[in-house]
Design an enzyme around this catalytic site. Structure first.
Site, PDB file in Angstrom:
ATOM      1  N   GLY A   1       0.814  -1.216   0.000  1.00  0.00           N
ATOM      2  CA  GLY A   1       0.000   0.000   0.000  1.00  0.00           C
ATOM      3  C   GLY A   1       0.845   1.263   0.000  1.00  0.00           C
ATOM      4  CG  ASP A   2       3.373   1.770   3.186  1.00  0.00           C
ATOM      5  OD1 ASP A   2       2.285   2.268   3.540  1.00  0.00           O
ATOM      6  OD2 ASP A   2       4.009   0.959   3.879  1.00  0.00           O
TER       7      ASP A   2
END
Length: 303
Positions: A253-254
């Site tokens: 996600g990052d």
């Protein structure tokens, strides 16, 4: 310049244990230490994509020095506040071969006194038009629950683009500050609205609700189902996941946030940003660690 704030960074110690057995002696077949925390991950992936970034936050003790030294060795600029007490946390990720899944043990991290928080806020006073500020991750114990709101209020009106990757009440609280981008995953989106599970048909109207309450752009990651982007021009785009084998989800996600920013900064085009975000998130999921620029661009070319 892109500035990332990680209030509780970590050294992430990942180990692969074939047939992990709780309560018994286990031996690793592979191990890896990397520098973690959501904002740190964003800075790392941005650096791999050639985007200049500065990592901000708090570090403490010898583990904090190791984190700083490691990031600097990787070409990432840092400007952390050094705390006088405690240790930067070490998180343990145990991956078990043979379909045993992944077990995480996350430490609490050091206490952050009020003067240290004020020192961080003063650093943010130097940001201005054209800068990007990424606030990512949960809040460490001891900090006010509205600390992200305090930070956004501090930079409001100065032309700083703000990105928030957080969950639950923290995310609700930042919406009135009209962040440039928020990135909940589908599970976090469900939590926000009191739903245990969401169908793909339910994701769009809930994301639209977040946009109506202030978020300029909403990027929802949906695991193997791909991602959805609602942009401030009124566009709604779905992208699937490119072909590949997922190895783990830590940092995916990052990486998506970093890829989105890299794509948008280079093109000012939301479709391009979305594709780059999808490629970056997927490349990390297909790797043993955070994906590098070459891996991301290679995957992007195949999308």
């Amino acid at each position: 310049m892109v500035y990332t704030v990680t209030l509780n960074p970590a050294l992430d110690y990942e180990v692969l244990v074939d047939g992990f057995r709780a309560g018994e002696l286990n031996r690793t077949s592979r191990e890896h230490m990397h520098f973690g925390g959501k904002g740190v991950n964003v800075s790392t992936v941005l650096r791999g994509l050639g985007v200049e970034t500065v990592a901000l936050g708090f570090v403490a003790g010898f583990t904090g020095r190791a984190l700083e030294d490691g990031l600097k060795a990787g070409g990432i600029r840092t400007d952390f506040i050094r705390l006088e007490e405690g240790l930067t946390r070490v998180n343990v990720k145990i991956r078990s071969g043979g379909g045993g899944g992944e077990t995480e043990i996350n430490s609490q991290g050091p206490p952050i006194p009020a003067p240290a928080l004020e020192a961080l806020l003063q650093k943010l006073d130097g940001l201005g038009k054209g800068d990007v500020l990424v606030l990512a991750g949960s809040l460490p114990a001891g900090l006010p629950a509205d600390v992200y709101q305090t930070i956004l209020a501090r930079v409001e009106g100065r032309g700083v683009l703000t990105v928030v990757d957080a969950a639950r009440d923290v995310l609700w609280g930042v919406l009135p500050y009209r962040p440039f981008l928020i990135k909940p995953n589908s599970a976090e989106l469900g939590e926000l609205f009191g739903r245990e599970t969401l169908s793909e048909e339910e994701i769009l109207p809930l994301a639209q609700s977040l946009q109506a309450q202030g978020a300029r752009n909403v990027l929802v990651s949906m695991g193997g189902a791909g991602s959805l982007l609602l942009d401030e021009t009124g566009g709604a785009r779905r992208l699937g996941v490119p072909p590949g084998t997922a190895r783990h989800t830590v940092g995916a996600g990052d990486s998506m946030v970093a890829g989105f920013l890299a794509g948008w900064l280079s093109s000012r085009d939301y479709e391009t940003a979305h594709r780059m975000g999808c490629a970056a998130g997927s490349a990390t999921a297909f790797s043993d660690g955070l994906a590098g620029g070459e891996e991301i661009r290679s995957l992007l070319a195949d999308m």
